[in-house]
Scaffold this motif. Sequence first.
Motif, mmCIF file in Angstrom:
data_model
loop_
_atom_site.group_PDB
_atom_site.id
_atom_site.type_symbol
_atom_site.label_atom_id
_atom_site.label_comp_id
_atom_site.label_asym_id
_atom_site.label_seq_id
_atom_site.Cartn_x
_atom_site.Cartn_y
_atom_site.Cartn_z
ATOM 1 N N VAL A 771 0.840 -1.203 0.000
ATOM 2 C CA VAL A 771 0.000 0.000 0.000
ATOM 3 C C VAL A 771 0.872 1.249 0.000
ATOM 4 O O VAL A 771 0.638 2.192 -0.769
ATOM 5 N N TYR A 772 1.894 1.265 0.843
ATOM 6 C CA TYR A 772 2.798 2.416 0.889
ATOM 7 C C TYR A 772 3.592 2.550 -0.411
ATOM 8 O O TYR A 772 3.864 3.667 -0.867
ATOM 9 N N VAL A 773 3.948 1.422 -1.011
ATOM 10 C CA VAL A 773 4.676 1.473 -2.286
ATOM 11 C C VAL A 773 3.808 2.120 -3.360
ATOM 12 O O VAL A 773 4.261 2.999 -4.117
ATOM 13 N N ASN A 774 2.555 1.705 -3.432
ATOM 14 C CA ASN A 774 1.644 2.277 -4.429
ATOM 15 C C ASN A 774 1.380 3.755 -4.160
ATOM 16 O O ASN A 774 1.263 4.555 -5.106
ATOM 17 N N MET A 775 1.290 4.124 -2.894
ATOM 18 C CA MET A 775 1.137 5.547 -2.583
ATOM 19 C C MET A 775 2.374 6.323 -3.030
ATOM 20 O O MET A 775 2.267 7.448 -3.536
ATOM 21 N N GLY A 776 3.537 5.709 -2.850
ATOM 22 C CA GLY A 776 4.754 6.353 -3.331
ATOM 23 C C GLY A 776 4.732 6.533 -4.838
ATOM 24 O O GLY A 776 5.159 7.581 -5.359
ATOM 25 N N HIS A 777 4.215 5.536 -5.563
ATOM 26 C CA HIS A 777 4.106 5.668 -7.021
ATOM 27 C C HIS A 777 3.212 6.853 -7.385
ATOM 28 O O HIS A 777 3.529 7.619 -8.321
ATOM 29 N N CYS A 778 2.085 6.980 -6.664
ATOM 30 C CA CYS A 778 1.169 8.090 -6.970
ATOM 31 C C CYS A 778 1.827 9.445 -6.679
ATOM 32 O O CYS A 778 1.689 10.393 -7.466
ATOM 33 N N ALA A 788 6.803 10.937 -1.838
ATOM 34 C CA ALA A 788 7.051 9.615 -2.416
ATOM 35 C C ALA A 788 8.178 8.913 -1.661
ATOM 36 O O ALA A 788 8.076 7.716 -1.326
ATOM 37 N N ILE A 789 9.236 9.678 -1.365
ATOM 38 C CA ILE A 789 10.348 9.105 -0.605
ATOM 39 C C ILE A 789 9.872 8.657 0.776
ATOM 40 O O ILE A 789 10.249 7.577 1.265
ATOM 41 N N GLU A 790 9.038 9.465 1.412
ATOM 42 C CA GLU A 790 8.516 9.112 2.732
ATOM 43 C C GLU A 790 7.723 7.805 2.693
ATOM 44 O O GLU A 790 7.876 6.940 3.562
ATOM 45 N N SER A 791 6.893 7.638 1.662
ATOM 46 C CA SER A 791 6.103 6.405 1.537
ATOM 47 C C SER A 791 6.999 5.201 1.281
ATOM 48 O O SER A 791 6.823 4.131 1.901
ATOM 49 N N TYR A 792 7.959 5.360 0.388
ATOM 50 C CA TYR A 792 8.871 4.240 0.107
ATOM 51 C C TYR A 792 9.689 3.870 1.348
ATOM 52 O O TYR A 792 9.912 2.681 1.630
ATOM 53 N N SER A 796 9.821 0.284 3.153
ATOM 54 C CA SER A 796 11.090 -0.431 3.244
ATOM 55 C C SER A 796 11.463 -0.763 4.678
ATOM 56 O O SER A 796 11.853 -1.901 4.982
ATOM 57 N N LYS A 797 11.326 0.208 5.589
ATOM 58 C CA LYS A 797 11.768 -0.002 6.962
ATOM 59 C C LYS A 797 10.754 -0.789 7.792
ATOM 60 O O LYS A 797 11.117 -1.674 8.565
ATOM 61 N N ARG A 798 9.465 -0.446 7.638
ATOM 62 C CA ARG A 798 8.458 -1.062 8.500
ATOM 63 C C ARG A 798 8.073 -2.464 8.050
ATOM 64 O O ARG A 798 7.755 -3.315 8.881
ATOM 65 N N VAL A 807 11.592 -1.918 -3.816
ATOM 66 C CA VAL A 807 11.371 -0.685 -3.066
ATOM 67 C C VAL A 807 12.648 0.161 -3.024
ATOM 68 O O VAL A 807 12.601 1.397 -3.121
ATOM 69 N N LEU A 808 13.791 -0.493 -2.881
ATOM 70 C CA LEU A 808 15.051 0.250 -2.879
ATOM 71 C C LEU A 808 15.273 0.963 -4.209
ATOM 72 O O LEU A 808 15.745 2.117 -4.241
ATOM 73 N N LEU A 809 14.918 0.308 -5.304
ATOM 74 C CA LEU A 809 15.062 0.953 -6.608
ATOM 75 C C LEU A 809 14.082 2.112 -6.760
ATOM 76 O O LEU A 809 14.408 3.137 -7.374
ATOM 77 N N CYS A 810 12.869 1.961 -6.178
ATOM 78 C CA CYS A 810 11.925 3.085 -6.202
ATOM 79 C C CYS A 810 12.472 4.265 -5.405
ATOM 80 O O CYS A 810 12.316 5.430 -5.804
ATOM 81 N N LEU A 811 13.092 3.973 -4.276
ATOM 82 C CA LEU A 811 13.725 5.036 -3.497
ATOM 83 C C LEU A 811 14.837 5.705 -4.302
ATOM 84 O O LEU A 811 14.962 6.941 -4.301
ATOM 85 N N SER A 812 15.642 4.898 -4.965
ATOM 86 C CA SER A 812 16.729 5.451 -5.780
ATOM 87 C C SER A 812 16.173 6.342 -6.879
ATOM 88 O O SER A 812 16.680 7.448 -7.129
ATOM 89 N N ARG A 813 15.110 5.877 -7.537
ATOM 90 C CA ARG A 813 14.489 6.680 -8.608
ATOM 91 C C ARG A 813 13.950 7.995 -8.068
ATOM 92 O O ARG A 813 14.114 9.056 -8.699
ATOM 93 N N SER A 814 13.301 7.965 -6.875
ATOM 94 C CA SER A 814 12.726 9.189 -6.304
ATOM 95 C C SER A 814 13.818 10.184 -5.920
ATOM 96 O O SER A 814 13.697 11.399 -6.176
#
Length: 1108
Positions: A771-778, A788-792, A796-798, A807-814
């Motif tokens: 859910v948090y990953v998808n929110m980060g995408h939005c 987006a970084i906060e959601s990713y 990742s941590k929780r 998720v790490l790659l999404c963080l890198s992209r953001s």
Amino acid sequence: MASNDLLPWNSAPGRSIDIELGGQEVINIELDTLDSMPDDVIEVLKEGQPKVNYWTRLAGEYLRRGHLDAAEKIAVAAADSFRSNGSTASLPAVYSLLANIHLARARNAPKKKLSNSRQDILTSEKTQAEYMADATQDLNACDRAIAEESGSTSDVELLILTRAIHQLTNRSMDDANRSFDTVLISKPTNLIALLGKARILYARRQFSSALKTFQQVLQYNPYCIPDPRIGIGLCLWALNHKEQARAAWQRSIEVNPSEWAGQLLLGLEALNASKNPDLSDDERTREVMVGTRLIERAFKGNQRNAAAANALCDLLLRKGQHKRALKLAERTIQFADTVTILTDGYIRAGRVCHAEGSYADATSHFRDAADGQTKNVLAALGLAQMQLRNDEISEAIHTLDNLLQPPNPQHSVEAIAMLASLRMVLRPGVSNTDAVQEKLRARELFDRVFKTIDQSEDTTPQMNGQTSRPSAVPRAVLDDIEMYFEVAQLWQHESLDRTTKVFQEALRIGEENDDVDPRLLNNLGAIAHLEQHFEEARTMYESALTKASALGTSTAETMSTSILYNLARAYEDLGVETMATDAYEKLLTRHPEYVDAKIRQADMLANVNQRNEAHELLKDALVSQSNNLNLRAFYTYFLIQSNFHKPAREFVFATLRDHDKHDVWSLCAAGWLHYHQARESRDQSPKALDERRRLFQRTAEFYEKALSLDPLCAVAAQGLAIVTAEDALGTLGGTLTPGPSADEPQKRIANAQEALEVFAKIRESTNDGSVYVNMGHCYFARDEFDRAIESYETASKRHYSGQNVSVLLCLSRSWYAKANKDQSFSSMNTALAHAQKALHIQPQDKAILYNIAMIQQKAAEMLFALNPAKRTLKDLQRAIEHAGHAQKLFASLAADSSQPLPYNRDIADQRRKYGDSMLRRAEEHKVNQKEYEEEQHARQEGARLKRLEEKQRQQAMEQERAEKLRQEADLLKAEREAKRAQALEWTREVKMESDDERERKAKKAANKKSKSGAASGDDEAGNENGDPRAPKKKRARKLKKGAAAAADASEGEEEALFSGDDADKPAAKKRAKKRVVRDDDEDEPVSAPRKKQFKSKEIISDSDESMS
């Protein structure tokens, strides 16, 4: 001892009646030895034809002994005799006697006859109503006889008393009260009227008045039957004088040992006392024994008394003597003269039938009890239990609702808990909305139960059942572990904290009672497991397994199986695969077809890349349990994870077609498979675009159907949100023309916002990182990179412990996008760090290598494009170093000939060539940056030196100013010291002059005294010889005194201003001068203090001016 004249006539010794026959013959009848058969007595009475009082006395004696048939036979014979000989004036007394006999029969007759009685069968007996009708006929006959014969006053009085008793028996309290009052007007000491009056007052709850009336009867006749001490005790008990009431009943037993009323009341009191928790076990047992013995005696004394039968029935119920208890319950029902006792009889009869398994009779009895007293707690609970036994849940809820709802709502914690338990059960015909409301009501009811429990913990029982706070909750409710399980079940999907607290309270109760339910430990372990407290969960599971194994029943085996499975899951999550495997194998040894254990084994095999073994295990499980939807769901998941998308799609459709077309999980899986197939399609032909659009539409349809079946399905809601965010039915679906439209950004942002609203609701209902990953995408689609970084980061941590590559790659992209937007080299470094962490987890992933190279090259490109003022030489050197590393990576990636590759080799080669051309200017950038930083450093150094010089100049000026101020202060101090010294000198001079003046005054006083008798002419001579009052010397003294005063004032002010040590001395001198006695010769010194004060002010003012 009381004298014999106080004894009642029917208990006096040597009682007899003499009846004269026709001649001189007299027949003596001993009343104490009457034959139970009255035929001989009747013959004597008929032959002798005595007065009516002989007939009534003999009949009354039989009535007193309980021989009602004999008494009635004599009364009937008397009526016949008087009618035959024409003595109708004697009939009123006979009719009154007959009425009393019928009333006596009515008192011992059943009030109603049970048609379905099984033990106490009274079908052949007349009811009380029939006897009351006979008594009514007798009273009417008596009334007519009195009217015809103008009866005597005694006949009228007897009729009124008998009618009053009849009215009292019929519960016509007002009429009976008026009748008794009529008698008492003429005879205030009539005991029968007073007793009737007292009973009416007691029934009206006027206990004080009733007590006085009973005491009045006792004063008139201490041996009165019925004993007024019984009424006195009842009134005292109602007035909360328990000990005095008990004493009254004990005295009644002493005076009338054969009477049953006192024994019954004392027995009931002893049973009530046995329930006092403050008593020891031995004391409570003794009270029970005493109460039982007294109640048994009371019942033997009057076996047709409903109260005694009711109390004895309760005792027999506790002993399990159901047959005798049922007879006594039926006796109570048939002879009850109050609604309360009648209800108790029905309740106890229902309890006996329930215990014996006669559920129809039990239901009938409980229903009769509830109809008689709609707010009786035991009746409602019993009826609800029977309705529940007959699967009439709605009727049971209605019964308990009526008990707890106004008017007169009952506060029964047992009824509240039972109603809450029933409301939480799903019933046929109840809609989902109604079911939700029922659960909310159940929560409210359980909250009331726990609130009552909390209030009762501080309740202190007092004597006679009185409490200063609400009554204590029954132990059965406090120790009801099942109730806690139900409360936890209500909250388990909404509040794990609330569920945990309930289970912990239940565990505390179980530990106090040394009876811990293994299910309780298992549930606490499951909650800890869900909260990822795996070690705590493991401890709970092991304790539960130990306790379940000790039970040794079939239920224990079922518990052990479930607990062992949970323990294996805990081992698995703790990373102890060996112990988890052993636990699963132990489970499968006991239960070879335990599908869940096989599923977990297959998952463990798949995680260690033994997919073939896992596949075989799952296929073997499907052979034996092909209809198991959980198994089919996991097999679908396994095929998807193994990239067998086509077999997965076929398997899902087989599940929907052959097993359950409404299976929500299969519908969601079908939606995902269609979405994946459409999204991964790269064919741009018109036919392929149409197929892609159709697949996206089918995706939305599957998710919508899943939501229609389960509105709370988070997976389906999330799938629809993803479709919305990516515009799968629009541009992504191929329905629009190629190329971005003018409103595409706005549409993308609007879709992302709509999807975010859905994801926010999903986040509240499910605890999953996706859910948090998808929110980060939005957020990323809306260019809100920080959010987006906060959601990713949260995902990742929780949820993934920083180990999820995607998720790490999404963080890198953001971070990469944020760095380009903000032109931030530090953000670019953060993006690089996340990409490198992902590569560490998946070192063979070439796409990550490509991304790392791209980030490193882009960082150098960004710094080269920045103004030298916005970058540092250190960052530039690091970026150039990273760019060199990127060149090696691009060269390696471009030279890789393996297939397939997640990137384009030509683009990698182009990036390498671009990097070469970019790095050719690297030295130039470094030189320019170095020159810029040196120039900036020189400027900064010059500015620093200038600031330092200015600072030093300011410090010198401050030091000079401080020195000047110090010198001025020293001069001022010296000046003040000089003035102080001068003031001190003046003070000394004035003091010396004052001493000389006092010596002169002393001499003058002495001379004046010695010359007091001289002639008046000596005055002129005295003036010539130096009289101190000479005008010239007087002016001189005034001047000197003025100077002294000025010196004094100056000294005092100086000391007050500068020393502070001698400030009080001038004031002391002033007080001394005020106490000097003034005479005509010394008027001048009085003004000295005023002049001194005035001059002191001038001196201080001058000093202030000099200071300023």
